[in-house]
Design a protein around this motif. Structure first.
Motif, PDB file in Angstrom:
ATOM      1  N   VAL A   1      -6.476  -2.138  -3.531  1.00 62.02           N
ATOM      2  CA  VAL A   1      -6.133  -0.986  -2.698  1.00 62.02           C
ATOM      3  C   VAL A   1      -6.996   0.176  -3.187  1.00 62.02           C
ATOM      4  O   VAL A   1      -6.856   0.612  -4.344  1.00 62.02           O
ATOM      5  CB  VAL A   1      -4.633  -0.650  -2.805  1.00 62.02           C
TER       6      VAL A   1
ATOM      7  N   VAL B   1       0.861  -1.184   0.000  1.00 57.25           N
ATOM      8  CA  VAL B   1       0.000   0.000   0.000  1.00 57.25           C
ATOM      9  C   VAL B   1       0.900   1.238   0.000  1.00 57.25           C
ATOM     10  O   VAL B   1       2.043   1.184   0.483  1.00 57.25           O
ATOM     11  CB  VAL B   1      -0.937   0.035   1.234  1.00 57.25           C
TER      12      VAL B   1
ATOM     13  N   GLU C   1      -4.947   3.533   5.032  1.00 55.31           N
ATOM     14  CA  GLU C   1      -5.296   2.978   3.728  1.00 55.31           C
ATOM     15  C   GLU C   1      -6.359   1.884   3.880  1.00 55.31           C
ATOM     16  O   GLU C   1      -6.360   1.148   4.881  1.00 55.31           O
ATOM     17  CB  GLU C   1      -4.061   2.389   3.049  1.00 55.31           C
TER      18      GLU C   1
ATOM     19  N   SER D   1      -7.236   3.395  -2.690  1.00 54.80           N
ATOM     20  CA  SER D   1      -6.680   4.696  -3.073  1.00 54.80           C
ATOM     21  C   SER D   1      -5.999   4.657  -4.436  1.00 54.80           C
ATOM     22  O   SER D   1      -5.914   5.670  -5.132  1.00 54.80           O
ATOM     23  CB  SER D   1      -5.690   5.180  -2.011  1.00 54.80           C
TER      24      SER D   1
ATOM     25  N   ASN E   1       1.271   6.442   3.606  1.00 54.56           N
ATOM     26  CA  ASN E   1       0.315   7.524   3.856  1.00 54.56           C
ATOM     27  C   ASN E   1       0.442   7.927   5.323  1.00 54.56           C
ATOM     28  O   ASN E   1       0.042   7.182   6.217  1.00 54.56           O
ATOM     29  CB  ASN E   1      -1.105   7.057   3.534  1.00 54.56           C
TER      30      ASN E   1
END
Length: 558
Positions: free
Chosen positions: A454, A426, A434, A456, A429
């Motif tokens: 995922v 991922v 996430e 995003s 962030n």
């Protein structure tokens, strides 16, 4: 020809499906699941069983209970696993069937207790392969019995509860029969409860009452044989007795049904929970069960039949020999698997005996506890099935999520069976967590697919777990993966469901006052059902809500 095998704790059988019907192989179809060592050679069946009381060090029985474990058994100087011993029984059955039919028996369907976990099922497959058999499918024992009864009453409609108490395991299945469809609604059981346990409590009672020493293996084996004999006699008499020679003295052993019921009361109580769980999962009451059928030799005990009648409020049926019905059902399933023309009008569905899900972490105050089980496909879900679940990272800046797939019902994954794992990258962030959409798909062959997205980045990743399939070819796996694709649509994205949501919203715009509250409740109810992703629940709601909307539009449109 199609062959089905009932690999039992006490006895095993093999059936063949021919001329549109299943039949048992051999005039004496019940082969004792016993292996003995005689003059350096291993034998199985009746000859081995005869040596059990006299040569206990060279004879082994009830080894099915050790399937999926590391336990070993000594025969003379030799050491064998439960898989080795089961393979010998299966090879014996194969020989009987080949000799009688003239066919080289290879492809078979084998029955297993419904509550066998994946380690135990893998052990059964390993035993079959060791016996030079190709296990096309493993079928739950009560499901096999339900098929045999369902095919017999295929023109009837209603719910059948199959109560299967064998030598070493106890299973319950509820099946609905309607319009040529045999649909398993729920299955439950106890993999360590069977006729052997009832023999054990009687054995211990007799040893204590008469002061019989059980440290001598020969005396112990002979007393066990006497206990088994007395237990069987109580099926047709209110009292049973036999003579037992111990240390040059003869003891008269006796037992009444009432005494046997008292000493076995704890075992009888254990029969209740799996029945209640199956009814709960099937969303039925005992009054909604139309027929109760008994399967397994241990159901001949009057105390068991009495308990069944009390729990379900009706007398059970035994239209098919309880010792034979599972093998017959396995033979029918073999024909169904091969698409035999004689069964063109029969449709069979099954359910997942255990929940499937992932290991997650839960937050308690300022810390995380790891290793909790999060089911995605619940037990007794009709298969094939596909379900989606959203997971989140537990730390800001996390760059990888490790998904571990488990089978079981325990809250902690350490008490369940691990099936596989995958790692998902991922993006780093540091401001937010996430989210990953995980879709778990499961088909009747045991094929499992895990698809991750995922959210995003919309980056996807997939892994296929074939350990449960029993050795499907690459071509078969490809075909089954293709078939699963049609299930990989969230109910929220289904055209029919979207159309129904739009219709509810359109009617809401048309309505006034209290009618709007009713339509709003309909909208929320349907959205919640879509979130739960249960196809049967969604279909039922579709029909119900459509009828209500029809009535609404009739009243509003003049």
């Amino acid at each position: 020809m199609y062959f089905g095998i009932d690999l039992g704790t006490t006895n095993s059988l093999i059936s063949v499906f021919e001329n549109g019907q299943p039949r048992l192989i051999s005039s004496k179809p019940m082969v004792p699941s016993v292996v003995a060592l005689i003059d350096g050679a291993l034998i199985t069946g009746d000859a081995a069983k005869e040596r059990l009381p006299t040569h206990p060090k060279d004879t082994v029985a009830a080894f099915k209970r050790a399937m999926g474990t590391d336990k070993t058994f000594k025969l003379g100087r030799q050491t064998h696993t439960a898989v080795d011993l089961s393979a010998m029984v299966l090879a014996h059955l194969k020989h009987l069937a080949s000799s009688e039919t003239g066919y080289d028996v290879s492809d078979v369907v084998i029955s297993v207790p419904a509550y066998f976990n994946q380690l135990q099922r893998d052990a059964v497959r390993a035993a079959a392969l060791a016996a030079d058999l190709n296990p096309l499918r493993l079928i739950n024992e009560p499901t096999a019995a339900a098929i045999a009864y369902g095919l017999q009453d295929i023109d009837e409609q209603g719910h059948i509860l199959v109560f299967d108490l064998g030598g070493g395991t106890f299973d319950v299945s509820i099946i609905e029969v309607f319009e040529g469809v045999l649909e398993v609604k729920a299955t439950s059981g106890d993999a360590f409860l069977g006729g052997e346990d009832f023999t054990k409590v009687l054995f211990e009672h007799l040893a204590q009452k008469h002061g019989i020493p059980t440290d001598d293996v020969v005396i112990k084996a002979r007393l066990w044989d006497a206990a088994e004999s007395l237990k069987q006699r109580l099926s047709t008499a209110h009292e049973a007795e036999c003579d037992f020679v111990c240390d040059d003295r003869t003891e008269s052993l006796s037992i009444s049904r009432d005494t046997f019921s008292d000493i076995a009361s704890n075992l009888v109580r254990r029969l209740r929970l799996p029945v209640e769980r199956a009814l709960y999962d099937a969303k039925l009451t005992s009054q909604q069960i139309d027929k109760v059928v008994l399967v397994g030799g241990a159901t001949r005990m009057p105390l068991v039949r009495s308990q069944v009648s009390r729990m379900l409020g009706k007398l059970p049926e035994v239209g098919i020999d309880p010792d034979h019905v599972v093998a017959l059902g396995a033979g029918i399933q073999a024909a169904l698997t091969a698409n035999d023309a004689a069964l063109d009008d029969v449709v069979m569905t099954d359910v997942s005996a255990f929940s499937l899900g992932f290991s997650i972490s839960r937050q308690f105050g300022n810390r995380y506890e790891h290793g909790f089980f999060e089911p995605v496909i619940e037990r007794n879900t009709v298969i094939p099935a596909s379900r989606e679940h959203i997971f989140q990272t537990v730390e800001l800046g996390q760059t990888e999520v490790h998904f571990e797939l488990y089978q079981g019902e325990a809250p902690r994954v350490q008490d369940n069976i691990k099936l596989g794992a995958m790692k998902v990258k991922v993006p780093r962030n540091s401001k937010d967590y996430e989210s990953i959409a995980v879709r778990l798909s499961y088909d009747t062959s045991g094929l499992l697919e895990v698809d991750t997205t995922v959210l995003s980045t919309q980056k996807t990743q997939s892994v296929t777990i074939t350990d449960l399939t029993g050795g499907l070819s690459a071509r078969e796996i490809s075909a089954r993966k293709k078939a699963l694709q049609s299930l990989k649509v969230h109910p929220k994205d289904n055209e029919d469901n979207l159309a129904l949501l739009a219709r509810i919203e359109r009617c809401y715009a048309m309505a006034l006052a209290e009618d709007r509250n009713q339509l709003q409740n309909m909208l929320l109810t349907f959205q919640y059902a879509l979130d739960r992703q249960n196809p049967s629940e969604i279909q039922s709601l579709q029909e119900s809500l459509s009828e209500q909307l029809d009535q609404f539009e009739t009243n509003y449109v003049r």
